[in-house]
Design a protein around this motif. Structure first.
Motif, PDB file in Angstrom:
ATOM      1  N   CYS A   8       3.014   5.487   0.700  1.00  0.00           N
ATOM      2  CA  CYS A   8       1.555   5.327   0.623  1.00  0.00           C
ATOM      3  C   CYS A   8       1.048   6.170  -0.534  1.00  0.00           C
ATOM      4  N   ILE A   9       0.617   5.490  -1.577  1.00  0.00           N
ATOM      5  CA  ILE A   9       0.155   6.192  -2.773  1.00  0.00           C
ATOM      6  C   ILE A   9      -1.199   6.850  -2.505  1.00  0.00           C
ATOM      7  N   CYS A  10      -2.087   6.127  -1.846  1.00  0.00           N
ATOM      8  CA  CYS A  10      -3.448   6.646  -1.598  1.00  0.00           C
ATOM      9  C   CYS A  10      -3.421   7.991  -0.883  1.00  0.00           C
ATOM     10  N   GLY A  39      -1.780   4.316   4.982  1.00  0.00           N
ATOM     11  CA  GLY A  39      -2.359   2.996   5.211  1.00  0.00           C
ATOM     12  C   GLY A  39      -3.845   3.015   5.506  1.00  0.00           C
ATOM     13  N   SER A  40      -4.443   4.207   5.524  1.00  0.00           N
ATOM     14  CA  SER A  40      -5.852   4.291   5.933  1.00  0.00           C
ATOM     15  C   SER A  40      -6.835   4.034   4.796  1.00  0.00           C
ATOM     16  N   VAL A  41      -6.350   3.852   3.568  1.00  0.00           N
ATOM     17  CA  VAL A  41      -7.287   3.655   2.450  1.00  0.00           C
ATOM     18  C   VAL A  41      -7.286   2.193   1.984  1.00  0.00           C
ATOM     19  N   CYS A  42      -6.306   1.792   1.182  1.00  0.00           N
ATOM     20  CA  CYS A  42      -6.329   0.412   0.655  1.00  0.00           C
ATOM     21  C   CYS A  42      -5.526  -0.557   1.515  1.00  0.00           C
ATOM     22  N   GLY A  43      -4.628  -0.029   2.331  1.00  0.00           N
ATOM     23  CA  GLY A  43      -3.820  -0.890   3.210  1.00  0.00           C
ATOM     24  C   GLY A  43      -2.634  -1.549   2.505  1.00  0.00           C
ATOM     25  N   GLY A  44      -2.500  -1.281   1.214  1.00  0.00           N
ATOM     26  CA  GLY A  44      -1.436  -1.927   0.439  1.00  0.00           C
ATOM     27  C   GLY A  44      -0.033  -1.522   0.836  1.00  0.00           C
ATOM     28  N   CYS A  45       0.108  -0.430   1.556  1.00  0.00           N
ATOM     29  CA  CYS A  45       1.434   0.067   1.920  1.00  0.00           C
ATOM     30  C   CYS A  45       1.862  -0.379   3.312  1.00  0.00           C
ATOM     31  N   ARG A  48       5.101  -2.216   3.545  1.00  0.00           N
ATOM     32  CA  ARG A  48       6.262  -1.338   3.312  1.00  0.00           C
ATOM     33  C   ARG A  48       6.560  -0.506   4.564  1.00  0.00           C
TER      34      ARG A  48
HETATM   35  S1  FES Z   1      -1.161   2.826  -0.599  1.00  0.00           S
HETATM   36 FE1  FES Z   1      -1.351   3.364   1.465  1.00  0.00          FE
HETATM   37  S2  FES Z   1      -3.470   3.146   1.882  1.00  0.00           S
HETATM   38 FE2  FES Z   1      -3.280   2.673  -0.202  1.00  0.00          FE
END
Ligand code: FES
Length: 59
Positions: A8-10, A39-45, A48
């Motif tokens: 999770c990058i965010c 996963g609490s910010v953009c959800g992109g992860c 994964r």
């Molecule tokens: S990369 Fe995990 S919330 Fe955005």
């Protein structure tokens, strides 16, 4: 994946931290979210994280 790799990058959550959460009893994405905030910010992860859960959680 290495333990230092970011899942999770965010929220800067590494593979190692996800692995540790699973070792501490996390079994679902919601458990991981609660423990690490991944996963609490953009959800992109989330995808994964689901893949890691599929590999590491004993069903
Ligand atoms: S990369 Fe995990 S919330 Fe955005």
């Amino acid at each position: 994946m290495d333990r230092e790799d970011l899942v999770c990058i965010c929220k800067s959550v590494s593979y190692g931290q996800i692995e540790e959460a699973i070792h501490n009893g996390a079994q679902t994405y919601e458990d991981i979210l609660e423990e690490t905030e991944a996963g609490s910010v953009c959800g992109g992860c989330i995808e994964r994280i689901d893949e890691i859960l599929d590999r590491l959680v004993i069903k």
